[in-house]
Design a protein around this motif. Structure first.
Motif, PDB file in Angstrom:
ATOM      1  N   MET A 299       0.695   6.502 -11.726  1.00  0.00           N
ATOM      2  CA  MET A 299       0.665   5.133 -12.009  1.00  0.00           C
ATOM      3  C   MET A 299       1.444   5.031 -13.340  1.00  0.00           C
ATOM      4  SD  MET A 299      -3.285   4.320 -11.424  1.00  0.00           S
ATOM      5  CE  MET A 299      -4.211   4.367  -9.847  1.00  0.00           C
ATOM      6  N   TYR A 300       1.327   6.085 -14.108  1.00  0.00           N
ATOM      7  CA  TYR A 300       1.638   5.925 -15.370  1.00  0.00           C
ATOM      8  C   TYR A 300       3.317   6.405 -15.648  1.00  0.00           C
ATOM      9  CZ  TYR A 300       3.136   7.132 -20.268  1.00  0.00           C
ATOM     10  OH  TYR A 300       3.626   7.439 -21.500  1.00  0.00           O
ATOM     11  N   LEU A 301       3.766   7.333 -14.843  1.00  0.00           N
ATOM     12  CA  LEU A 301       5.168   7.667 -14.846  1.00  0.00           C
ATOM     13  C   LEU A 301       6.070   6.983 -14.083  1.00  0.00           C
ATOM     14  CD1 LEU A 301       4.488  11.682 -14.802  1.00  0.00           C
ATOM     15  CD2 LEU A 301       5.246  10.315 -16.873  1.00  0.00           C
ATOM     16  N   VAL A 302       5.572   6.673 -12.769  1.00  0.00           N
ATOM     17  CA  VAL A 302       6.670   5.672 -11.965  1.00  0.00           C
ATOM     18  C   VAL A 302       7.211   4.577 -12.524  1.00  0.00           C
ATOM     19  CG1 VAL A 302       6.694   4.746  -9.688  1.00  0.00           C
ATOM     20  CG2 VAL A 302       5.717   7.113  -9.953  1.00  0.00           C
ATOM     21  N   PRO A 303       6.156   3.695 -12.914  1.00  0.00           N
ATOM     22  CA  PRO A 303       6.702   2.405 -13.445  1.00  0.00           C
ATOM     23  C   PRO A 303       7.800   2.673 -14.765  1.00  0.00           C
ATOM     24  CG  PRO A 303       4.355   2.349 -13.206  1.00  0.00           C
ATOM     25  CD  PRO A 303       4.698   3.493 -13.020  1.00  0.00           C
ATOM     26  N   GLN A 304       7.486   3.613 -15.607  1.00  0.00           N
ATOM     27  CA  GLN A 304       8.270   4.114 -16.785  1.00  0.00           C
ATOM     28  C   GLN A 304       9.572   4.460 -16.089  1.00  0.00           C
ATOM     29  OE1 GLN A 304       7.852   4.407 -20.255  1.00  0.00           O
ATOM     30  NE2 GLN A 304       5.831   3.599 -20.138  1.00  0.00           N
ATOM     31  N   GLU A 305       9.596   5.451 -15.094  1.00  0.00           N
ATOM     32  CA  GLU A 305      10.824   5.868 -14.748  1.00  0.00           C
ATOM     33  C   GLU A 305      11.592   4.476 -14.102  1.00  0.00           C
ATOM     34  OE1 GLU A 305      14.068   8.245 -13.784  1.00  0.00           O
ATOM     35  OE2 GLU A 305      12.506   8.506 -14.986  1.00  0.00           O
ATOM     36  N   LEU A 306      10.867   3.757 -13.284  1.00  0.00           N
ATOM     37  CA  LEU A 306      11.721   2.644 -12.595  1.00  0.00           C
ATOM     38  C   LEU A 306      12.343   1.680 -13.589  1.00  0.00           C
ATOM     39  CD1 LEU A 306       9.312   1.613  -9.785  1.00  0.00           C
ATOM     40  CD2 LEU A 306      11.374   2.878  -9.395  1.00  0.00           C
ATOM     41  N   GLN A 307      11.640   1.769 -14.825  1.00  0.00           N
ATOM     42  CA  GLN A 307      12.226   0.614 -15.672  1.00  0.00           C
ATOM     43  C   GLN A 307      13.255   1.281 -16.545  1.00  0.00           C
ATOM     44  OE1 GLN A 307       9.222  -2.481 -17.338  1.00  0.00           O
ATOM     45  NE2 GLN A 307       7.671  -0.652 -16.704  1.00  0.00           N
ATOM     46  N   ARG A 308      12.691   2.500 -17.291  1.00  0.00           N
ATOM     47  CA  ARG A 308      13.447   3.008 -18.130  1.00  0.00           C
ATOM     48  C   ARG A 308      14.984   3.910 -17.595  1.00  0.00           C
ATOM     49  NH1 ARG A 308      13.497   0.015 -22.864  1.00  0.00           N
ATOM     50  NH2 ARG A 308      11.690  -0.330 -23.671  1.00  0.00           N
ATOM     51  N   GLY A 309      14.345   4.371 -16.350  1.00  0.00           N
ATOM     52  CA  GLY A 309      15.244   5.456 -15.993  1.00  0.00           C
ATOM     53  C   GLY A 309      16.343   4.710 -15.018  1.00  0.00           C
ATOM     54  N   LEU A 310      15.760   3.898 -14.076  1.00  0.00           N
ATOM     55  CA  LEU A 310      16.511   3.203 -13.340  1.00  0.00           C
ATOM     56  C   LEU A 310      17.132   1.707 -13.738  1.00  0.00           C
ATOM     57  CD1 LEU A 310      14.881   4.349 -10.021  1.00  0.00           C
ATOM     58  CD2 LEU A 310      16.813   5.405 -11.200  1.00  0.00           C
ATOM     59  N   GLY A 311      16.521   1.396 -14.713  1.00  0.00           N
ATOM     60  CA  GLY A 311      17.065  -0.028 -15.454  1.00  0.00           C
ATOM     61  C   GLY A 311      16.439  -1.176 -14.656  1.00  0.00           C
ATOM     62  N   MET A 312      15.260  -1.113 -13.884  1.00  0.00           N
ATOM     63  CA  MET A 312      14.884  -2.174 -13.155  1.00  0.00           C
ATOM     64  C   MET A 312      14.080  -3.108 -14.231  1.00  0.00           C
ATOM     65  SD  MET A 312      13.435  -0.386  -9.686  1.00  0.00           S
ATOM     66  CE  MET A 312      14.435   0.428  -8.724  1.00  0.00           C
ATOM     67  N   SER A 313      13.990  -4.316 -13.879  1.00  0.00           N
ATOM     68  CA  SER A 313      12.991  -5.228 -14.587  1.00  0.00           C
ATOM     69  C   SER A 313      11.504  -4.861 -14.454  1.00  0.00           C
ATOM     70  CB  SER A 313      13.284  -6.607 -14.234  1.00  0.00           C
ATOM     71  OG  SER A 313      12.861  -6.981 -12.899  1.00  0.00           O
ATOM     72  N   SER A 314      10.596  -5.396 -15.253  1.00  0.00           N
ATOM     73  CA  SER A 314       9.054  -5.033 -14.984  1.00  0.00           C
ATOM     74  C   SER A 314       8.674  -5.767 -13.720  1.00  0.00           C
ATOM     75  CB  SER A 314       8.634  -5.835 -16.229  1.00  0.00           C
ATOM     76  OG  SER A 314       8.627  -7.069 -16.597  1.00  0.00           O
ATOM     77  N   THR A 315       9.265  -6.785 -13.413  1.00  0.00           N
ATOM     78  CA  THR A 315       8.980  -7.775 -12.286  1.00  0.00           C
ATOM     79  C   THR A 315       9.047  -6.615 -10.912  1.00  0.00           C
ATOM     80  OG1 THR A 315       9.024  -9.909 -13.270  1.00  0.00           O
ATOM     81  CG2 THR A 315       8.995  -9.695 -10.737  1.00  0.00           C
TER      82      THR A 315
END
Length: 406
Positions: A299-315
């Motif tokens: 729950m914690y690491l995956v959203p961080q990686e998607l946003q900061r690592g892969l540059g995706m938006s929060s939505t």
């Protein structure tokens, strides 16, 4: 059959005040606690999506912003060992209403907070509230439902808890995209009000207040030990194994060792650790702890990686978390009923194999992998973990609620 509080009928043996009451509508009795537990996990999972926005809003580092999650979990870890003692001194209904009222106040203050310290302080208040509500829900299940329905009841409770990760990241991403991160805390306040109303209207205090002696030294040792240990582990990412971090870890381990020794040698322990000496309880307890740790990590690491690592938006990050969250919630609901029908062994093996396969797939994800591999890995893991955690939770509950207790 006499009528209990809130017009709920139950049968209650006069010979043993701790025996299970048989309610006509047990899920109605538990509704407020289900919503409160859902709120606690919603608060946890929604905040993961909001961290990048908080970093920009308050100009804080990633390590500092992480305390919105770490501080919340730290508060839960500190207060949770004391809840059993609280429930023996304070009526469960009074305690839960107080906890949810504190959560409501904390959410309202966070909605209008203008500085990070104020935001974090009230976030910790919310963690304390969640640390009270979650164990109270599971303690109440063992008294509101008869033993043969505990499996299904834990499935419903698990659904209430795990439904939050289904909608939390997606909802938080949508709120941030449409409004701001403050809207998330406003949503928490609304849900807290609903939970308070349901507790006041339907919840019946199922736990007897025996008012045993309170060991103040154990309370201090519990707060100091768990607090230092969690804080030390959390600071490693920012400070490495510095003198301060190592000091916190050493103090935490030593104090918890002394705390454990004291619990095993006093008449009225704050936390009865002798239960861990029973293999039938120890094994499922470890299963629950490990599976829940894995769930929180994802729950914690995956959203961080998607946003900061892969540059995706929060939505978009929230939307990608949705399929796995739905699968997690459905499997959590199914697991309790499947346990009642087929027992533990089959479900545990399914859970272990699926979690291992999903974890292996995550290692294969790279910047060019695309979303299909991520979705497959996340969904497979979210199938496996609920079976492990549900079996562990039901077994623990059955042992504690059995004819001779734990």
């Amino acid at each position: 059959m006499p009528a209990g509080e809130s017009g709920t009928a139950y049968s209650h043996s006069p010979h043993n005040a701790s025996e299970t009451r048989h309610f006509d509508h047990p899920h109605k009795v538990m509704l407020g606690l289900y919503i409160g537990a859902f709120l606690g996990m919603l608060s946890e999972t929604s905040m993961n999506i909001a961290l990048p926005d908080l970093m920009d809003e308050f100009s804080v580092s990633s390590g500092t912003a992480q305390w919105m999650v770490v501080g919340y979990m730290l508060a839960i870890g500190v207060v949770l060992p004391c809840v059993g003692c609280m429930l023996k001194w304070i009526k469960a209904k009074t305690l839960v209403l107080f906890a949810l009222a504190c959560f409501l106040v904390g959410a309202l203050v966070c909605t209008v907070a203008t500085s990070f310290p104020v935001l974090l302080a009230d976030r910790i208040v919310q963690g304390i509230s969640t640390g009270i509500v979650l164990p109270t829900m599971y303690a109440s299940i063992m008294r509101v439902f008869p033993p043969y329905r505990i499996g299904a009841a834990n499935g419903v409770a698990g659904l209430a808890v795990m439904f939050a990760p289904v909608i939390g990241p997606t909802l938080a991403g949508a709120l941030i995209g449409a409004l701001s991160w403050r809207a998330i805390f406003a949503l928490f306040a609304v849900v807290a009000v609903i939970a308070i109303v349901c507790i006041a209207a339907f919840f019946v205090t199922p736990i007897e207040c025996t008012r045993p002696a309170v060991d103040i030294l154990s309370i201090i040792a519990s707060a100091l030990g768990f607090g230092c240990l969690v804080a030390g582990v959390s600071l490693i990412s920012d400070m490495g194994f510095s003198v301060a971090v190592v000091g916190l870890l050493v103090i935490g381990v030593v104090v918890l060792a002394l705390y454990a020794y004291r619990q095993l040698h006093i008449a009225d322990p704050l936390l009865d650790l002798r239960a861990l000496g029973i293999a039938a309880f120890r094994t499922p307890a470890i299963m629950v702890s490990c599976s829940f740790a894995c769930t929180l990590a994802f729950m914690y690491l995956v959203p961080q990686e998607l946003q900061r690592g892969l540059g995706m938006s929060s939505t978009l990050a929230g939307l990608l978390m949705l399929p796995g969250g739905i699968v997690n919630a459905v499997c959590t609901l199914m697991a309790g009923r499947l346990f009642d029908r087929h027992g533990a062994r089959v479900l545990v093996w399914i859970g272990v194999v699926m979690a291992a396969i999903g974890g292996a797939l995550f290692f294969a994800i790279g910047v060019d992998s695309g979303v299909v591999l991520f979705l497959a890995a996340h969904i497979i893991v979210m199938v496996g973990i609920p079976f492990i955690s549900a079996v562990g939770a039901v077994r623990c509950a059955q042992i504690v609620a059995g004819p001779h207790g734990c």
